[in-house]
Design a protein around this motif. Structure first.
Motif, PDB file in Angstrom:
ATOM      1  N   THR A   1       0.811  -1.212   0.000  1.00 44.82           N
ATOM      2  CA  THR A   1       0.000   0.000   0.000  1.00 44.82           C
ATOM      3  C   THR A   1       0.846   1.265   0.000  1.00 44.82           C
ATOM      4  O   THR A   1       0.307   2.373   0.010  1.00 44.82           O
ATOM      5  CB  THR A   1      -0.930   0.039   1.225  1.00 44.82           C
ATOM      6  N   GLY A   2       2.173   1.109  -0.003  1.00 41.74           N
ATOM      7  CA  GLY A   2       3.054   2.267  -0.014  1.00 41.74           C
ATOM      8  C   GLY A   2       3.424   2.779   1.357  1.00 41.74           C
ATOM      9  O   GLY A   2       4.062   3.838   1.479  1.00 41.74           O
ATOM     10  N   LEU A   3       3.064   2.023   2.409  1.00 45.99           N
ATOM     11  CA  LEU A   3       3.398   2.421   3.768  1.00 45.99           C
ATOM     12  C   LEU A   3       4.717   1.788   4.201  1.00 45.99           C
ATOM     13  O   LEU A   3       5.159   0.780   3.643  1.00 45.99           O
ATOM     14  CB  LEU A   3       2.289   1.997   4.729  1.00 45.99           C
ATOM     15  N   ILE A   4       5.310   2.370   5.225  1.00 50.35           N
ATOM     16  CA  ILE A   4       6.547   1.835   5.800  1.00 50.35           C
ATOM     17  C   ILE A   4       6.180   0.848   6.906  1.00 50.35           C
ATOM     18  O   ILE A   4       5.365   1.149   7.785  1.00 50.35           O
ATOM     19  CB  ILE A   4       7.417   2.969   6.372  1.00 50.35           C
ATOM     20  N   TRP A   5       6.762  -0.318   6.843  1.00 50.60           N
ATOM     21  CA  TRP A   5       6.557  -1.367   7.850  1.00 50.60           C
ATOM     22  C   TRP A   5       7.677  -1.275   8.867  1.00 50.60           C
ATOM     23  O   TRP A   5       8.851  -1.478   8.541  1.00 50.60           O
ATOM     24  CB  TRP A   5       6.545  -2.726   7.171  1.00 50.60           C
ATOM     25  N   VAL A   6       7.341  -0.932  10.116  1.00 49.36           N
ATOM     26  CA  VAL A   6       8.353  -0.803  11.170  1.00 49.36           C
ATOM     27  C   VAL A   6       8.526  -2.183  11.808  1.00 49.36           C
ATOM     28  O   VAL A   6       8.068  -2.456  12.928  1.00 49.36           O
ATOM     29  CB  VAL A   6       7.956   0.252  12.213  1.00 49.36           C
ATOM     30  N   GLY A   7       9.169  -3.050  11.062  1.00 47.92           N
ATOM     31  CA  GLY A   7       9.354  -4.418  11.522  1.00 47.92           C
ATOM     32  C   GLY A   7      10.309  -5.155  10.614  1.00 47.92           C
ATOM     33  O   GLY A   7      10.923  -4.558   9.718  1.00 47.92           O
TER      34      GLY A   7
END
Length: 619
Positions: free
Chosen positions: A98-104
Motif C-alpha cells: 500500500t506504499g506504507l513503511i513497515w516498522v518491523g
C-alpha cells in the motif's frame, strides 16, 4: 525520518511507542477495540480509530480494517508492536504494497524464522548448532511418537508456529506422549491456526539465553548483548535480566557472534531476538549453547537491554525503518550495570495462576523503578487480552542491588479487587538461590512452595486490620469497649474477620511492622487481605474440594468434556478443559466418586463461578 505512525497494537506497548514517537516529534494514531475505548493509550495518541469489537480476531487481527485506518488518517508507517500481527508476513507485505513503511522485520525474514522447524533446518545449513530433535514435515502421530522414542525422554513438543509459551508440552514418558501431543496441537491450532509440531530433546538443566540484534538495509548487523530469561512458569517468562548471570567474556562473544550470524543468514533488518538454550549442568559455556528460534520483532523484555546500553530500541526501529543505518557501531555499545524486569499480572497464584479479571478499583505501584503499564486505576482487566498490569524494571550497578530494588517495589504493590502475582514476584526476587545466581528454567517449579504467597494472614495483617477497625468505630464508645465492665479496664482483645475467617487479636502484643490500609483492605508484601465486610472469597478457587463442585475459575470456553453424568471417576482425572486467553486449564476430579451432575458441554461460553460439574464421593 518518519513523520506519522499508526500503532497496530494496544496497552503498554502502544503507550511505549507513543512515548518515543512524541519525543521524536512523530504524530501517532492508535487503533482500538470496543473494550479499549477508554484506555490510556487511546487518550495519549494524537488520533485514534475504532477497528472493531472486543475479541482480537474482530479487531486487532483485522488486517483490512487496520490498513483502512492507516489510509483514513494519512500516516506514513505502521508499527505492529509485539504479538497480534507483528510476525505476520502476509500483513507486512500488505502494508508495504500500500506504499506504507513497515516498522518491523522484512516479510522474507519473518517467513524464514516463523516456522520453528524450517528455521532450525536453515540454521543447520548455516552451521549454527541447534538442539537435537525432529523437525520434519511428517506429522503422523505414530511417526512423531517414534521420533520422540528415538530422541529419548523427556522431550518437548512445540508448535512450529508457536511463541509466547503457547503450544508447548513437556513429556516425560512414552505413555504420556499421545495426551501431550493432542493437547499441544489443540492449543497451537487455537493460538496460531496451525497445529503442526516439532519434537526437541528436553534439556534437564537449561538456561534460556537470548541476544538482542539489530540490522539495517545497508547490511549492518549489531548485537546489544544478551538477556537471561530462565525464570519461567509454564514456559512463560517471569523474570528477565541483562546481562546473564555467570556469563564470561569468551562465552558472551561466542553466543553474540552466533546471533549476528543468524541475523545475517536471513538478511535481517530491524529489531530481532535470537534465542538459545544452554545446558548448565556443568556451568555456562559456549560449547553447550544451542539455537532455539528467532523472534522477528521487539520483545516484551526489551527495557532491560535499553537500561544496560542506554539506547531507545523503539527509536532504533523507527530510524532503521526510515532508511537510516543502525544508530551505533558495535564498538560503541557497552554494558552498564544490571537490569531486571518482572511482569505484574492480574492472576491468582492460589488457583494455579489463573487470570483474574475485573475493575482495578485500587492500583498503586511504588516509585523507584521504571514502570511500563497499559492500565491505570479504574481501568478494567478483561478476558479478551493478556492480563498484564505492568512491567517493572530496575537498573543498578550490580545484580543483587537490582534484584532487591525490584523486590521492594513488588512488595509495595497495592491492587484491589483483582488478584496479582506481586507477592510471588517479591519472594522470587528475594530467594537466596536466585540472589546467588543458581538459576535455570526449573527454578520456580523446584521452589514453588517457598515462592507461593501466604494462605493465612500473619500478625502484621491482623494488627493492621484490628487497628483500622478500631479507628473506624472510634466515635462509638460502646462498640469500642469490647468486653466492657464498670470499674474495670476494657479488654484489649478484638474480634475481626480477615479473608472470610474469624480471628482474635491481642492489641497489647506489638506488631512486627505495619501494612498499608485502604478502606477495609490490608496491603502487605504484595498481598491484599480484605477484612470486616469485604468479600470473603478473595482467595478464590476453581473447585470446592469439600462438596465436589467443579466451578469455572475464570470466564472462558469449554473445549472438551471427558466424562458423562453417572461416570465413575478417580481423584485427579480430567473432567473438563476450559480455554481462556488462548490458554487451557484442566479441571480435575477432587476425589474418587461419581459424576452426579454435569452442566458443561463443548463449545459453551461460561462465566467465572459457574458450576460445571459435581462429583459425589464414595461412602
Amino acid at each position: 525520518m518518519i513523520e506519522s505512525l499508526l500503532i497496530a497494537n494496544r496497552g503498554e506497548i502502544a503507550r511505549r511507542i507513543i512515548r518515543t514517537a512524541r519525543r521524536l516529534g512523530i504524530r501517532t494514531v492508535a487503533t482500538y477495540s470496543d473494550a479499549d475505548a477508554t484506555m490510556p493509550f487511546v487518550r495519549e495518541a494524537d488520533d485514534a480509530v475504532r477497528i472493531g469489537p472486543a475479541p482480537a480476531r474482530d479487531s486487532y487481527l483485522r488486517q483490512n480494517r487496520i490498513l483502512e485506518a492507516a489510509r483514513q488518517t494519512g500516516v506514513q508507517a505502521i508499527h505492529p508492536g509485539y504479538g497480534f500481527l507483528s510476525e505476520n508476513a502476509d500483513f507486512a507485505e500488505a502494508v508495504i504494497r500500500t506504499g506504507l513503511i513497515w516498522v518491523g522485520a522484512p516479510p522474507s525474514a519473518i517467513r524464514a524464522m516463523g516456522l520453528k522447524d524450517a528455521a532450525k533446518q536453515r540454521m543447520i545449513a548455516a552451521n549454527v548448532p541447534v538442539t537435537p530433535g525432529y523437525f520434519g514435515e511428517d506429522q503422523d502421530p505414530d511417526r512423531l511418537r517414534r521420533e520422540a522414542d528415538t530422541i529419548g525422554y523427556p522431550v518437548l513438543i512445540k508448535a512450529v508456529a508457536g511463541g509466547g509459551g503457547k503450544g508447548m508440552r513437556r513429556v516425560d514418558a512414552a505413555a504420556d506422549f499421545s495426551t501431550g501431543l493432542e493437547s499441544c496441537r489443540r492449543e497451537a491450532a487455537a493460538s496460531f491456526g496451525d497445529d503442526r509440531v516439532l519434537i526437541e530433546k528436553y534439556i534437564l538443566s537449561p538456561r534460556h539465553i537470548e541476544v538482542q540484534v539489530f540490522g539495517d538495509i545497508h547490511g549492518n548487523v549489531v548485537h546489544l548483548f544478551e538477556r537471561d530469561c530462565s525464570l519461567q512458569r509454564r514456559h512463560q517468562k517471569v523474570v528477565e535480566e541483562a546481562p546473564a548471570p555467570g556469563m564470561d567474556e569468551a562465552t558472551r562473544k561466542a553466543v553474540c557472534t552466533a546471533a549476528v550470524q543468524v541475523a545475517r543468514a536471513v538478511d535481517y533488518v530491524g529489531a530481532g531476538t535470537v534465542e538459545f538454550i544452554a545446558d548448565v549442568s556443568g556451568g555456562l559455556c559456549a560449547d553447550r549453547i544451542w539455537f532455539m528460534e528467532m523472534n522477528t520483532r521487539l520483545q516484551v523484555e526489551h527495557p532491560v537491554t535499553e537500561a544496560i546500553t542506554g539506547q531507545d530500541l523503539v527509536e532504533w526501529q523507527i530510524r532503521v525503518a526510515s532508511g537510516e543505518p543502525v544508530p551505533r557501531r558495535q564498538e560503541e555499545l557497552a554494558i552498564d550495570g544490571w537490569a531486571m524486569e518482572v511482569r505484574l499480572y492480574a492472576e491468582n497464584p492460589a488457583t494455579g495462576f489463573l487470570p483474574s479479571i475485573g475493575c482495578l478499583e485500587h492500583l498503586r505501584i511504588p516509585e523507584g523503578v521504571r514502570i511500563d503499564s497499559g492500565v491505570e486505576q479504574g481501568d478494567e482487566i478483561t478476558s479478551h487480552y493478556d492480563p498484564m498490569i505492568a512491567k517493572l524494571i530496575s537498573h543498578a550497578p550490580g545484580r543483587q542491588q537490582a534484584a532487591r530494588m525490584l523486590a521492594g517495589v513488588a512488595a509495595g504493590v497495592e491492587v484491589w479487587p483483582v488478584h496479582t502475582n506481586a507477592a510471588f514476584l517479591a519472594r522470587t526476587l528475594n530467594h537466596p538461590d536466585f540472589l546467588s545466581g543458581a538459576i535455570d528454567t526449573g527454578f520456580i517449579e523446584r521452589h514453588l512452595m517457598d515462592l507461593m504467597p501466604s494462605t493465612e494472614p500473619d500478625e502484621r495483617v491482623l494488627q493492621a486490620a484490628a487497628s483500622a477497625l478500631l479507628g473506624a468505630v472510634a466515635q462509638e464508645p460502646w462498640t469500642t469497649l469490647t468486653g466492657f465492665r464498670m470499674n474495670a479496664e476494657a479488654s484489649r482483645q478484638v474480634n475481626i474477620e480477615v479473608a472470610g475467617r474469624p480471628y482474635i487479636v491481642n492489641l497489647d502484643q506489638p506488631a512486627r511492622g505495619s501494612g498499608s490500609v485502604i478502606k477495609d483492605i490490608v496491603f502487605i508484601d504484595g498481598e491484599a487481605w480484605p477484612f470486616g465486610s469485604r468479600r470473603a472469597d478473595h482467595a478464590g478457587g476453581g473447585q470446592n474440594l469439600t462438596d465436589g463442585s467443579i466451578i469455572a475459575p475464570m470466564p472462558g470456553t469449554v473445549i472438551a468434556v471427558s466424562v458423562r453424568q453417572g461416570d465413575r471417576v478417580l481423584r485427579g482425572q480430567p473432567l473438563v478443559i476450559l480455554e481462556a486467553m488462548k490458554m487451557e486449564q484442566a479441571l480435575n476430579a477432587p476425589f474418587d466418586g461419581t459424576v452426579a451432575e454435569l452442566r458443561a458441554s463443548p463449545g459453551a461460553q461460561v462465566t467465572e463461578g459457574v458450576l460445571l460439574a459435581r462429583i459425589e464421593g464414595e461412602d
